[in-house]
Scaffold this motif. Sequence first.
Motif, PDB file in Angstrom:
ATOM      1  N   PRO A 167       1.236  -7.414  16.556  1.00  0.00           N
ATOM      2  CA  PRO A 167       2.066  -6.462  15.818  1.00  0.00           C
ATOM      3  C   PRO A 167       1.275  -5.196  15.504  1.00  0.00           C
ATOM      4  N   ALA A 168       1.968  -4.102  15.375  1.00  0.00           N
ATOM      5  CA  ALA A 168       1.342  -2.826  15.052  1.00  0.00           C
ATOM      6  C   ALA A 168       0.664  -2.902  13.685  1.00  0.00           C
ATOM      7  N   VAL A 169      -0.532  -2.351  13.616  1.00  0.00           N
ATOM      8  CA  VAL A 169      -1.268  -2.289  12.363  1.00  0.00           C
ATOM      9  C   VAL A 169      -1.057  -0.892  11.785  1.00  0.00           C
ATOM     10  N   ARG A 170      -0.720  -0.847  10.492  1.00  0.00           N
ATOM     11  CA  ARG A 170      -0.540   0.451   9.858  1.00  0.00           C
ATOM     12  C   ARG A 170      -1.093   0.414   8.438  1.00  0.00           C
ATOM     13  N   LEU A 171      -1.592   1.549   8.019  1.00  0.00           N
ATOM     14  CA  LEU A 171      -2.112   1.724   6.668  1.00  0.00           C
ATOM     15  C   LEU A 171      -1.125   2.600   5.910  1.00  0.00           C
ATOM     16  N   THR A 172      -0.727   2.148   4.729  1.00  0.00           N
ATOM     17  CA  THR A 172       0.145   2.954   3.885  1.00  0.00           C
ATOM     18  C   THR A 172      -0.546   3.192   2.554  1.00  0.00           C
ATOM     19  N   THR A 173      -0.212   4.296   1.920  1.00  0.00           N
ATOM     20  CA  THR A 173      -0.663   4.557   0.553  1.00  0.00           C
ATOM     21  C   THR A 173       0.558   4.931  -0.266  1.00  0.00           C
TER      22      THR A 173
ATOM     23  N   CYS B  41      -4.790  -3.307 -11.363  1.00  0.00           N
ATOM     24  CA  CYS B  41      -4.508  -2.659 -10.072  1.00  0.00           C
ATOM     25  C   CYS B  41      -3.368  -1.645 -10.163  1.00  0.00           C
ATOM     26  N   LEU B  42      -2.608  -1.685 -11.235  1.00  0.00           N
ATOM     27  CA  LEU B  42      -1.392  -0.887 -11.337  1.00  0.00           C
ATOM     28  C   LEU B  42      -1.636   0.444 -12.042  1.00  0.00           C
ATOM     29  N   GLY B  43      -0.794   1.417 -11.722  1.00  0.00           N
ATOM     30  CA  GLY B  43      -0.860   2.712 -12.373  1.00  0.00           C
ATOM     31  C   GLY B  43      -1.576   3.777 -11.575  1.00  0.00           C
ATOM     32  N   GLY B  44      -1.973   3.426 -10.368  1.00  0.00           N
ATOM     33  CA  GLY B  44      -2.662   4.383  -9.511  1.00  0.00           C
ATOM     34  C   GLY B  44      -2.117   4.323  -8.102  1.00  0.00           C
ATOM     35  N   VAL B  45      -2.983   4.590  -7.152  1.00  0.00           N
ATOM     36  CA  VAL B  45      -2.589   4.622  -5.746  1.00  0.00           C
ATOM     37  C   VAL B  45      -3.056   3.346  -5.057  1.00  0.00           C
ATOM     38  N   HIS B  46      -2.144   2.729  -4.326  1.00  0.00           N
ATOM     39  CA  HIS B  46      -2.430   1.521  -3.557  1.00  0.00           C
ATOM     40  C   HIS B  46      -2.589   1.893  -2.092  1.00  0.00           C
ATOM     41  N   ALA B  47      -3.592   1.324  -1.450  1.00  0.00           N
ATOM     42  CA  ALA B  47      -3.728   1.394   0.001  1.00  0.00           C
ATOM     43  C   ALA B  47      -3.428  -0.010   0.507  1.00  0.00           C
ATOM     44  N   MET B  48      -2.597  -0.087   1.535  1.00  0.00           N
ATOM     45  CA  MET B  48      -2.194  -1.400   2.046  1.00  0.00           C
ATOM     46  C   MET B  48      -2.218  -1.394   3.560  1.00  0.00           C
ATOM     47  N   VAL B  49      -2.766  -2.459   4.128  1.00  0.00           N
ATOM     48  CA  VAL B  49      -2.773  -2.634   5.577  1.00  0.00           C
ATOM     49  C   VAL B  49      -1.724  -3.674   5.933  1.00  0.00           C
TER      50      VAL B  49
END
Length: 183
Positions: free
Chosen positions: A5-11, A45-53
């Motif tokens: 599957p395609a790997v993608r990074l989201t913020t 972990c909450l209240g900021g920016v999340h980076a997710m793969v």
Amino acid sequence: MTEHPAVRLTTAHSADLGTAERTAARALLYDVFEGDIDEHDWEHCLGGVHAMVWEGPELVGHASVVQRRLLHAGRALRTGYVEGVGVRADRRGRGHGAALMAALERIVRGAYELGALGSTDEAAGFYAARGWRLWSGATEALTPGGVVRTKDADGCVYVLPAAVTPDPAGGPLVCDWRDGDVW
């Protein structure tokens, strides 16, 4: 040949995460840290920016950066504090952790005076190789009862200089108060 599957990074900011994304991130961290995580840790972990793969529809990595104030040498430093860095065990060694950290380090360098995080022994080499520096000075916390020494955090706090490079000779690094682990 097996198709991957395609790997993608989201913020995304915590406010922009949907229920499914938030649930997946929490579940991933509880899986990655197997009993060494609690609701305070998730809340940090909450209240900021999340980076997710993502690999296809599956979340395989997460990290976030939240704003904190660290006191050092008479200054309150606007600090990007990294939390909840974890990659699913069967997906490690594929560069996902590096991708997560690169996204957050860009945010730290662009928006904060300093980056900081508390590391496990297992992850210390990973952060050091990325330019994070082990804080060699004393650590303390500004608690409701005043400033308290946090000797148990010594040797596990790392800083990433951005606009400021703190010097351990300038005194302790003091974190702001929060429930659960303060570092």
